[in-house]
Design a protein around this motif. Structure first.
Motif, PDB file in Angstrom:
ATOM      1  N   GLU A  83      -4.285  15.418   6.859  1.00  0.00           N
ATOM      2  CA  GLU A  83      -5.261  14.332   6.725  1.00  0.00           C
ATOM      3  C   GLU A  83      -5.482  14.084   5.240  1.00  0.00           C
ATOM      4  OE1 GLU A  83      -9.852  13.184   8.038  1.00  0.00           O
ATOM      5  OE2 GLU A  83      -8.885  14.979   8.831  1.00  0.00           O
ATOM      6  N   TYR A  84      -5.519  12.804   4.842  1.00  0.00           N
ATOM      7  CA  TYR A  84      -5.715  12.496   3.426  1.00  0.00           C
ATOM      8  C   TYR A  84      -6.920  11.583   3.214  1.00  0.00           C
ATOM      9  CZ  TYR A  84      -5.191  10.791  -1.291  1.00  0.00           C
ATOM     10  OH  TYR A  84      -5.444  10.469  -2.596  1.00  0.00           O
ATOM     11  N   ASN A  85      -7.819  12.048   2.361  1.00  0.00           N
ATOM     12  CA  ASN A  85      -8.936  11.231   1.902  1.00  0.00           C
ATOM     13  C   ASN A  85      -9.095  11.289   0.389  1.00  0.00           C
ATOM     14  OD1 ASN A  85     -10.232  10.305   4.509  1.00  0.00           O
ATOM     15  ND2 ASN A  85     -10.247  12.534   4.831  1.00  0.00           N
ATOM     16  N   HIS A  86      -8.600  12.381  -0.211  1.00  0.00           N
ATOM     17  CA  HIS A  86      -8.763  12.621  -1.641  1.00  0.00           C
ATOM     18  C   HIS A  86      -7.593  13.483  -2.110  1.00  0.00           C
ATOM     19  CE1 HIS A  86     -10.436  14.547  -5.303  1.00  0.00           C
ATOM     20  NE2 HIS A  86     -11.084  13.409  -5.439  1.00  0.00           N
ATOM     21  N   GLN A  96      -2.924   0.007  -4.087  1.00  0.00           N
ATOM     22  CA  GLN A  96      -2.766  -1.242  -3.344  1.00  0.00           C
ATOM     23  C   GLN A  96      -2.564  -2.385  -4.339  1.00  0.00           C
ATOM     24  OE1 GLN A  96      -5.985  -3.725  -1.152  1.00  0.00           O
ATOM     25  NE2 GLN A  96      -5.135  -2.377   0.429  1.00  0.00           N
ATOM     26  N   VAL A 115       0.963   4.943   1.028  1.00  0.00           N
ATOM     27  CA  VAL A 115       0.216   5.821   1.931  1.00  0.00           C
ATOM     28  C   VAL A 115       1.044   7.069   2.237  1.00  0.00           C
ATOM     29  CG1 VAL A 115      -1.002   3.880   2.996  1.00  0.00           C
ATOM     30  CG2 VAL A 115       1.146   4.694   4.010  1.00  0.00           C
ATOM     31  N   GLU A 122       0.833  -1.197   0.000  1.00  0.00           N
ATOM     32  CA  GLU A 122       0.000   0.000   0.000  1.00  0.00           C
ATOM     33  C   GLU A 122       0.873   1.254   0.000  1.00  0.00           C
ATOM     34  OE1 GLU A 122      -3.926  -0.651   2.558  1.00  0.00           O
ATOM     35  OE2 GLU A 122      -2.109  -0.912   3.740  1.00  0.00           O
ATOM     36  N   SER A 180      -1.417   7.708   6.935  1.00  0.00           N
ATOM     37  CA  SER A 180      -2.836   7.809   6.582  1.00  0.00           C
ATOM     38  C   SER A 180      -3.469   6.425   6.501  1.00  0.00           C
ATOM     39  CB  SER A 180      -2.990   8.528   5.240  1.00  0.00           C
ATOM     40  OG  SER A 180      -2.383   7.776   4.200  1.00  0.00           O
ATOM     41  N   GLU A 181      -4.724   6.346   6.857  1.00  0.00           N
ATOM     42  CA  GLU A 181      -5.458   5.085   6.704  1.00  0.00           C
ATOM     43  C   GLU A 181      -5.767   4.835   5.235  1.00  0.00           C
ATOM     44  OE1 GLU A 181      -8.877   4.826   9.138  1.00  0.00           O
ATOM     45  OE2 GLU A 181      -7.810   5.259  11.018  1.00  0.00           O
ATOM     46  N   THR A 182      -6.020   5.903   4.490  1.00  0.00           N
ATOM     47  CA  THR A 182      -6.356   5.786   3.070  1.00  0.00           C
ATOM     48  C   THR A 182      -5.088   5.645   2.236  1.00  0.00           C
ATOM     49  OG1 THR A 182      -8.293   7.182   3.409  1.00  0.00           O
ATOM     50  CG2 THR A 182      -7.547   6.880   1.145  1.00  0.00           C
ATOM     51  N   ALA A 183      -5.075   4.673   1.332  1.00  0.00           N
ATOM     52  CA  ALA A 183      -3.945   4.458   0.428  1.00  0.00           C
ATOM     53  C   ALA A 183      -4.297   4.973  -0.961  1.00  0.00           C
ATOM     54  CB  ALA A 183      -3.603   2.978   0.358  1.00  0.00           C
ATOM     55  N   ILE A 184      -3.277   5.421  -1.712  1.00  0.00           N
ATOM     56  CA  ILE A 184      -3.543   5.853  -3.088  1.00  0.00           C
ATOM     57  C   ILE A 184      -3.435   4.680  -4.062  1.00  0.00           C
ATOM     58  CG2 ILE A 184      -2.725   8.181  -2.615  1.00  0.00           C
ATOM     59  CD1 ILE A 184      -0.259   7.447  -4.396  1.00  0.00           C
TER      60      ILE A 184
END
Length: 259
Positions: free
Chosen positions: A135-138, A220, A125, A123, A214-218
């Motif tokens: 913080e990353y979500n988008h 995987q 991240v 992943e 970050s929990e969100t990955a760009i």
């Protein structure tokens, strides 16, 4: 004269038999599953910590430890080889190598090989300093920010934003340097790295307490074992044992050693 011809004929038959036997052995050695009972596994000359670690006499790392656990249970001895990336696919196809760690997405001609189920997921991240408001979500969360990246790496999910300079990238040549720049440079907001690689570097460099991810990955990708297409029985047996160690906690114990 008759005796001489008879001996010559006998010699020719024996030579032909030896040549045929040698050819058959050579073909057996380089086709199908290894008849010797040895699984030759590539760890590359420099490894890929924490997935493959080649420091010292004995290899280690997540992928090596999993293979070293499963392969003997399937009845094979395990032998490591250090093959450069550009030679791996051809050596595997030609039968001089039996397996290598690989994601399907990283393979030029994946249809020519067979892959196990993912051993672990790779992943990408974002790492950031503790206490930061990052913080990353988008991707829009990165607009106007500077991301520390690896020199020469492509990031399909972000490349268009880098090109338009909505997001700035700062390249470094080594993964561990990404975190030093982020920790000591005021103009850097985050670093983009493989989650497990980042965790390994922070652990071994004594910097784990300074960063979060970050929990969100760009992206995987499944990190698998790649073998020749005729190794179907091996792949089936490997997948079954992989599922078993996933369920009984052995895989989790291996992963915990490198986090």
């Amino acid at each position: 004269m008759k005796d001489l011809l008879s001996r010559a004929s006998l010699f020719s038959r024996r030579s032909l038999a030896i040549l045929t036997a040698g050819l058959c052995l050579s073909m057996a050695a380089h086709s199908g599953e290894d008849q010797s009972g040895t699984f030759r596994f590539n760890i590359s000359p420099n490894g890929y910590p924490p997935y493959l670690i080649v420091d010292g006499e004995k290899p280690s790392g997540i992928m090596w430890d999993v293979v070293a656990l499963i392969v003997p249970r399937l009845g094979y001895d395990l032998e490591f080889m250090k093959i450069p990336r550009k030679r791996v696919d051809q050596m595997l196809a030609d039968g001089f190598l039996d397996g290598t760690p690989r994601a399907i997405e990283w393979t030029e001609k994946p249809e020519q090989f067979l892959f196990t189920n993912p051993v672990v997921h790779v992943e990408e991240v974002f790492f950031f300093a503790n206490g930061s408001e990052f913080e990353y979500n988008h991707p829009s969360d990165l607009f106007g920010k500077t991301v520390v990246t690896h020199l020469g790496y492509m990031y399909p999910a972000l490349d268009s934003y880098f090109e338009s300079e909505q997001i700035r990238r700062f390249d470094v040549s080594r993964d561990r340097d990404m975190f030093r720049f982020l920790l000591h440079g005021e103009r850097f907001d985050t670093a983009l790295a493989d989650r497990l690689v980042g965790q390994w570097i922070l652990k071994t460099e004594g910097m784990a307490e300074h960063f979060s991810s970050s929990e969100t990955a760009i992206s995987q990708y499944g990190f698998r074992i790649m073998v020749r297409p005729e190794w179907t029985e091996f792949v089936q047996a490997f997948n079954e044992e992989l599922q078993r160690i996933r369920e009984n906690g052995e895989l989790q114990a291996i992963l915990a050693n490198y986090r």
